[in-house]
Structures are given as structure tokens and as C-alpha cells.
Scaffold this active site. Structure first.
Site, PDB file in Angstrom:
ATOM      1  N   ASP A  63       0.859  -1.176   0.000  1.00  0.00           N
ATOM      2  CA  ASP A  63       0.000   0.000   0.000  1.00  0.00           C
ATOM      3  C   ASP A  63       0.901   1.233   0.000  1.00  0.00           C
ATOM      4  O   ASP A  63       2.095   1.160   0.245  1.00  0.00           O
ATOM      5  CB  ASP A  63      -0.917  -0.023   1.224  1.00  0.00           C
ATOM      6  N   ASP A  67      -3.931   7.337  -3.802  1.00  0.00           N
ATOM      7  CA  ASP A  67      -5.277   7.747  -4.180  1.00  0.00           C
ATOM      8  C   ASP A  67      -5.919   8.499  -3.021  1.00  0.00           C
ATOM      9  O   ASP A  67      -5.334   8.612  -1.944  1.00  0.00           O
ATOM     10  CB  ASP A  67      -6.126   6.539  -4.570  1.00  0.00           C
ATOM     11  N   ALA A  75     -11.787   2.502   0.327  1.00  0.00           N
ATOM     12  CA  ALA A  75     -12.538   3.255   1.341  1.00  0.00           C
ATOM     13  C   ALA A  75     -13.818   2.557   1.788  1.00  0.00           C
ATOM     14  O   ALA A  75     -14.828   3.203   2.067  1.00  0.00           O
ATOM     15  CB  ALA A  75     -12.849   4.657   0.831  1.00  0.00           C
ATOM     16  N   CYS A 108     -14.426 -24.844  17.068  1.00  0.00           N
ATOM     17  CA  CYS A 108     -13.593 -24.925  15.874  1.00  0.00           C
ATOM     18  C   CYS A 108     -12.676 -26.127  16.034  1.00  0.00           C
ATOM     19  O   CYS A 108     -12.368 -26.544  17.159  1.00  0.00           O
ATOM     20  CB  CYS A 108     -12.775 -23.630  15.733  1.00  0.00           C
ATOM     21  N   CYS A 116      -9.630 -26.312  14.222  1.00  0.00           N
ATOM     22  CA  CYS A 116      -8.304 -25.980  13.703  1.00  0.00           C
ATOM     23  C   CYS A 116      -7.255 -26.482  14.701  1.00  0.00           C
ATOM     24  O   CYS A 116      -7.583 -26.821  15.844  1.00  0.00           O
ATOM     25  CB  CYS A 116      -8.176 -24.483  13.459  1.00  0.00           C
ATOM     26  N   CYS A 153      -7.423 -24.806  18.186  1.00  0.00           N
ATOM     27  CA  CYS A 153      -8.589 -25.140  19.005  1.00  0.00           C
ATOM     28  C   CYS A 153      -8.622 -26.611  19.392  1.00  0.00           C
ATOM     29  O   CYS A 153      -9.186 -26.976  20.425  1.00  0.00           O
ATOM     30  CB  CYS A 153      -9.862 -24.753  18.259  1.00  0.00           C
TER      31      CYS A 153
END
Length: 495
Positions: free
Chosen positions: A92, A127, A195, A278, A280, A283
């Protein structure tokens, strides 16, 4: 045609594609999630991102440029070495800082050159990120300035670094469309819808949907679209259905810092959890009490890992839904988990005609799961294609069995309405619908009956329905005879 992006599969506005990033010499499969890395605050080491599924990350070149030590290292070592990441890196430009603080100490030419010099693979000009709800005059003026900067960015020699062309326009869909058309007309490569973070922070997913739909109307089909700042997995399916291909997320780290735990249905707070919902690795190997007792840094890193796991898992689920042709079923399931995501899905359905153009004509089974299903692009497509059919004589449109007393007998199925029985095994008429259809489904079917009668004035029609609600039947024109199959015996038409 842009040769950096290739679409391989599509459902609604969602697509699986390949983004070719020549400077990194990699091809990134989209939809792709780019973890945000603040080079001053590393929560999860970027070298580990591939473990979660990341092929690309995003960092802020302005932060690096303003830090003398970081800038020197980046220029000497290169951005990939600095961050320890072998995949593609987007940078960015400082536009976020511009929106936060009102000014920054750089410009488009300088920051693009800096991004090139430190080895960024996808750079961004400076921008003007116009926030939501500003006066239209301000939005138009700032859009014009952004457009001038995009044209300036075209003149900067950045070699094979790809360059973003942000699409601004605040909460004015027509300005977003204009911005998309202008950006697409440049020689730049990737098209972020900018934005929108303030909208998403306030759960204004309907305004986000309108902004993206506006931008998509101006952009060509081969334009890779990045939704800046879209980091919560609860809205990935919706954003992909709208046509977004890239996302970036700082949420995995920012939320972890505040003991917040991401799910596809919303955000949980660690102190409130007795169980992790969860499976994963984080977890599966820990329980909430154990994580709560950890030192701050260890707890933050572990929660960030979970947040990355759940985010990339949802993105893979979205990709499979595109492959299976049931992306909108997934969107609908996610939408009904939170009132604001439902607002976003309804805003998407307001643009069903736009997304019908890119939606495949044939998929697997259509599942009707709520009143919103009656507004899907497939329902609209069927209704509009009734003009292609050729009913003759007196045609029975019925939910019941065939009756030989008519010249022809068509079936009727909410929410689609009438169709020749020969089409019964074609998508989407093989749809699975509930036994207790809601009012919206009946109304959609009645509108299709009206459309058929209007398109074919020389044919006569009788609608044999099973006690449709009166406000649905009000859509049926008077010239269509009505028979309630639950109250009357169906006879042939009078001679």
C-alpha cells in the site's frame, strides 16, 4: 484483455482465477486472502503464512519509507528478505494514513518508485480514499483527483511490477461505476475497491455491496478486483459472490490483540468462551481456560493463528462452493447468521439482473432455503426467458397432474413459475423446495405466470394452484383463469 488474470470457474459473480504476478514469478489462485503485515509489529512470522494457505501478503510501503532503519534494510535486502516471505507481496502507498491524518510526506511518483526499488510485486499509487456519506460534490472532486493520479501512475516506469488502480466514489454507486470504467481504461493491472473499511467496521454490508456492484459495472470481466480491508470471514462468501477476487486482513492480528476470536458467524470474546467451536490445530490442542492463562504475547499469537486458520478455511469453502455451483446457498447460510450480512445479501439480490449475466446457466441442484431465494439470479433468468417459449391454444399451468382436456399442460413450481414439462429435468427446475413454501416464493411464481401471459397474448391460460395466498394471486392478470386444486375439481376448459 488483461493477460495477468485468467478465470477458471464462476458462480454468480464469484470466480476462481489465476493472478499472474510476473515480478515474483508466481501465480496466485483467487479468491485470495492477503494477511496484512505491519513491519514494526509482527504477530505471526510471515514465513509461516504458507502453513495457513497464504500465497500473497500486503504491507505498507509508506511505513517502511518513513522508518529510516526499515527503509535502509528494505533497499539493501529487498522486501521479501526483510519480511521473510517467498510469495507475492503487495504494498500500500500511505493512502490509509492520508485518510487518517489528512496528509502524508510522499506522492504517487515517489512512492511507486520506492515500492519498485524495495522489490514490491504489486504497488499502489496515492489515491484519495473518500469516506462514506460525504457530500456528493466532495466525492466527485476527490474521485477526479484519484483519476488524475492513476493517469500519472501509468507514466512511472516500474518494470514488471503490477500496479493497483483504486476505485473510489464513497457511497455513490454511479460514481463507483464511473471510477471503475476510468480505472479499467488505464494500463494498470489490479482494481481495489477502496474506502470500504469504515462501512465494514460499522457492519454496513449493504452499502459495501452497492459500492462493489457499482464498481463491477464499470470494470471489465477480466479485471481482478481487490476489496481493500475486507478481513472478516463472515463476509467472504458475500464479497466473492459480488465479484471480489482479493482480500486483505489485519483482523487476524488486531482482533487477537483484543482477545477476540473470529468465526464465520461473527466475533467471540475469549473471556466469554467455555469451548472453542472450531477444529483448527489451535482449538484442537487448547481450551479457552488454558489460553486465557497464557502470557499476553503467547496468547495473542495463538489467537492470531486461529484467526488465520478460520479465515483461510472459509476461503477454501467458498472456492469449493464455486466449483460445486452452490455459492449462493453458502452466501444465504452466512447471511442468516447476522442481520447485517442479511442486509448485504439483500443488496446483492437488488442487483440480480447484473449478476445473472455472469451466472452459469447450468449447475447442480438449486436449494430454496429462505424467502431471499425467490430473488436469486436463476429465478430472474427463468422469468425473463419465458418469452422464448411458444405456448399455443389453451394451456393449463398446474401444480397437479396432467389434464388431457387442454391443448397443452405445463407444470408450475414456485418460485420459478410455469414451464413445459419437457424442461422438468433441467437446471434450475430440478430445485429442492420446502413443502411449506413462503409468500415470496408464491409471489415470484405468480409474477412468472403474469410474464408468460403478457408475452403470449394469443394463448389462453388456466392456473391450477394449491391454495396460493391471495396477495400472490393478485399478480396474476384477470385473463388467466384460476382454479384452487384444494377446493375445486379441475375440469377441461369450456368450448
Amino acid at each position: 484483455m488483461r493477460d495477468v488474470f485468467e478465470i477458471r470457474a464462476q458462480d454468480a459473480g464469484g470466480r476462481i482465477g489465476d493472478l499472474h504476478v510476473p515480478r515474483a514469478d508466481v501465480t496466485v489462485e483467487t479468491p485470495a486472502l492477503l494477511p496484512v503485515v505491519n513491519p514494526n509489529i509482527i504477530t505471526v512470522d510471515p514465513s509461516r503464512f504458507p502453513e495457513f494457505g497464504a500465497e500473497m501478503l500486503i504491507t505498507n510501503s509508506y511505513i517502511i519509507k518513513q522508518d529510516e532503519d526499515l527503509a535502509e534494510r528494505a533497499l539493501e535486502e529487498g522486501l521479501h528478505e526483510l519480511l521473510g516471505f517467498d510469495g507475492a507481496i503487495m504494498t500500500d502507498s500511505g493512502s490509509f494514513q492520508l485518510s487518517e491524518y489528512g496528509e502524508i510526506e510522499t506522492d504517487t511518483e515517489e512512492i511507486l518508485q520506492f515500492q519498485h526499488d524495495i522489490g514490491s510485486d504489486v504497488g499502489t499509487p496515492v489515491d484519495i480514499p473518500t469516506p462514506p456519506d460525504v457530500p456528493r460534490e466532495q466525492a466527485a472532486e476527490e474521485l477526479a483527483e484519484t483519476q488524475a493520479r492513476l493517469e500519472l501512475a501509468e507514466t512511472v516506469d516500474v518494470g514488471d511490477m503490477l500496479v493497483n488502480a483504486p476505485v473510489q466514489g464513497s457511497t455513490y454507486p454511479d460514481l463507483r461505476e464511473e471510477a471503475g470504467e476510468h480505472a479499467y481504461g488505464t494500463s494498470l493491472d489490479v482494481f481495489p475497491v477502496g474506502a470500504v473499511v469504515p462501512m465494514m467496521n460499522d457492519y454496513r454490508y449493504d452499502d459495501m455491496a452497492r459500492a462493489v456492484a457499482g464498481a463491477k459495472r464499470g470494470l471489465g470481466r477480466d479485471a481482478p478486483v481487490h476489496l481493500f480491508g475486507a478481513g472478516h470471514p463472515m463476509m467472504f462468501a458475500l464479497a466473492v459472490a459480488l465479484g471480489c477476487d482479493l482480500f486483505d486482513s489485519a483482523a487476524y492480528a488486531l482482533y487477537a490483540r483484543d482477545d477476540r476470536y473470529l468465526t464465520v458467524h461473527g466475533t467471540e470474546h475469549l473471556p466469554d468462551l467455555d469451548y472453542f467451536p472450531c477444529s483448527c490445530p489451535v482449538c484442537a490442542e487448547h481450551d479457552p481456560e488454558e489460553v486465557r492463562r497464557m502470557p499476553d504475547a503467547a496468547r495473542e499469537e495463538l489467537l492470531a493463528e486461529h484467526n488465520l486458520h478460520v479465515s483461510f478455511t472459509e476461503l477454501r469453502r467458498v472456492k469449493q462452493a464455486i466449483r460445486d455451483g452452490d455459492l449462493l446457498e453458502l452466501v444465504e447460510a452466512r447471511a442468516h447468521a447476522h442481520p447485517r450480512t442479511l442486509d448485504g445479501y439483500r443488496a446483492f439480490l437488488d442487483h440480480a439482473r447484473q449478476y445473472e449475466e455472469s451466472d452459469p446457466a447450468s449447475k447442480d441442484t438449486f436449494f430454496y432455503t429462505s424467502s431471499e431465494s425467490a430473488r436469486r439470479p436463476e429465478v430472474l433468468r427463468h422469468r425473463e426467458r419465458l418469452e422464448r417459449l411458444s405456448p399455443e391454444g389453451h394451456v393449463l399451468l398446474t401444480e397437479g397432474p396432467r389434464h388431457d382436456g387442454y391443448d397443452d399442460c405445463w407444470h408450475v413450481k414456485p418460485p420459478f413459475g410455469p414451464y413445459p414439462r419437457e424442461l422438468s429435468e433441467t437446471y434450475p427446475l430440478t430445485a429442492e423446495i420446502p413443502e411449506n413454501m413462503d409468500r415470496s416464493g408464491y409471489e415470484a411464481a405468480a409474477k412468472a405466470v403474469a410474464r408468460l401471459a403478457g408475452e403470449h397474448p394469443d394463448a389462453a391460460f388456466t392456473l391450477a394452484h394449491e391454495s396460493w395466498p391471495q396477495d400472490a394471486l393478485d399478480y396474476v392478470p384477470p385473463r388467466v383463469s384460476l382454479v384452487d386444486l384444494q377446493e375445486e375439481y379441475l375440469e377441461g376448459p369450456e368450448e
